[in-house]
Write a protein that holds these residues in place. Structure first.
Motif: not given
Length: 356
Positions: A62-86
């Protein structure tokens, strides 16, 4: 793939930061998800372990030839306390598309989603509840084999780390200023511009620094061949409202297929708003501006959701959009999507997943 996800609890838990100091990507939860790959066992040993530094050989590929990938998403707190993924399934599917392009082994999508859910169940208390805050989720994969020859690695490590965050931009719906880059290029068709690999972002940094020096928040990239056609902003896909129609660059092999981009297009069509995905030149955008037909410009992305654009600078032509005010479409889209994400309205699209 029936693999048991083991859990090792951290011996000491961190104090959680106050919402007012969160910023973006500065704080990290107590635990992370980890899984390893080798040619003999495939992806194996899924586990949730204390968040801690990694130990890698200095010759890890990974340091030499760049094989590195990623993602980005979020979890949210609803008013009633639930945790939601989108729409996490879309992110995981896109991660596999990125892995394939980078000659890295793809992952069982159900196993990865299950691992993410279990991690979030453990770290529920880290999902902030203040307005505009969320828990950012960063899955990533890196090549770990110690070897200096140029070839794909034979071993990899996947991790998911979590970070409570505030708004990506200070003043969430305050219009941003965009500099249209005409010197440097980020990606070309046939390359890796359509996937989330780390080198894409390294290639963008010099132009971003240049834009900031000139007083702009972000860079709008043009195509690499002719430096004529609009592609995307550094952290966002881009949309233009011209004479009542929404136009966004079509996916062409060098533009990221954003999850928020897809959500916006789907939502606009459900409202009956004309949406065109097509190649559009920066000259066409400028001509529409001169005719008074460029009504709104906005970016879309996981971090900012909807980011109104108040100014575009192309070849020293300053285009002030909607008097540098947030437009009604930008505001409505932001409100509708965030209300879904925070569980404030009925999800007619089936996009949210509750963490039990």
């Amino acid at each position: 793939m029936n693999q048991v996800i083991e859990f090792t609890k951290a011996s000491q838990l961190k104090a959680k930061p106050e919402p007012s100091v969160l910023g973006f990507g500065k704080y990290f939860t107590d635990h992370m998800f980890i899984m390893d790959y080798n040619e003999e066992s495939g992806w194996h040993a899924p586990r949730i372990a204390p968040y801690e530094p990694l130990m890698l050989d200095p010759s890890a590929l990974v340091f030499h030839y760049g094989q590195a990938v990623f993602e980005g998403l979020k979890a949210y707190r609803a008013n009633d306390g639930r945790v939601l993924l989108f729409r996490p399934d879309k992110n995981i599917r896109r991660l596999n598309e990125t892995l394939h392009r980078m000659c890295m082994p793809t992952i069982d999508e159900e196993l990865l989603l299950d691992g993410l859910k279990q991690l979030l169940e453990i770290e529920k208390d880290w999902v902030p509840s203040a307005e505009g805050t969320s828990l950012y989720i960063r899955p990533f994969v890196l090549a770990t084999e110690p070897f200096l020859g140029v070839r794909p690695s034979k071993s990899y490590k996947l991790l998911i780390i979590l970070s409570p965050v505030g708004a990506y931009y200070a003043g969430q719906l305050t219009p941003v200023k965009i500099y249209v880059e005409d010197e440097y290029v980020r990606a070309i068709q046939g390359g890796v511009g359509h996937v989330k690999t780390s080198g894409n972002y390294a290639a963008s940094l010099l132009a971003q620094k240049k834009a900031e020096h000139l007083g702009y928040d972000q860079v709008l990239w043009l195509d690499a061949k002719e430096k004529k056609y609009v592609e995307e902003v550094g952290s966002m896909n881009i949309f233009f409202k011209i004479k009542g129609e929404i136009v966004t660059p079509s996916l062409n092999g060098s533009i990221l297929s954003g999850i928020t981009r897809d959500s916006v297009i789907t939502m606009l069509k459900s409202w009956g708003v004309p949406v065109r995905e097509e190649r559009i030149s920066i000259e066409e955008v400028y001509e529409a501006y001169l005719r008074g037909e460029l009504e709104e410009v906005f970016g879309t992305g996981t971090a900012a959701v909807i980011s109104p654009v108040g100014e575009l600078n192309w070849n020293d032509h300053r285009m002030i959009i909607n008097e540098n005010q947030t437009g009604p479409f930008s505001k409505r889209l932001y409100d509708e999507i965030t209300q879904l994400q925070y569980g404030l309205t009925k999800d007619t699209f089936g996009w949210t997943i509750e963490i039990k």
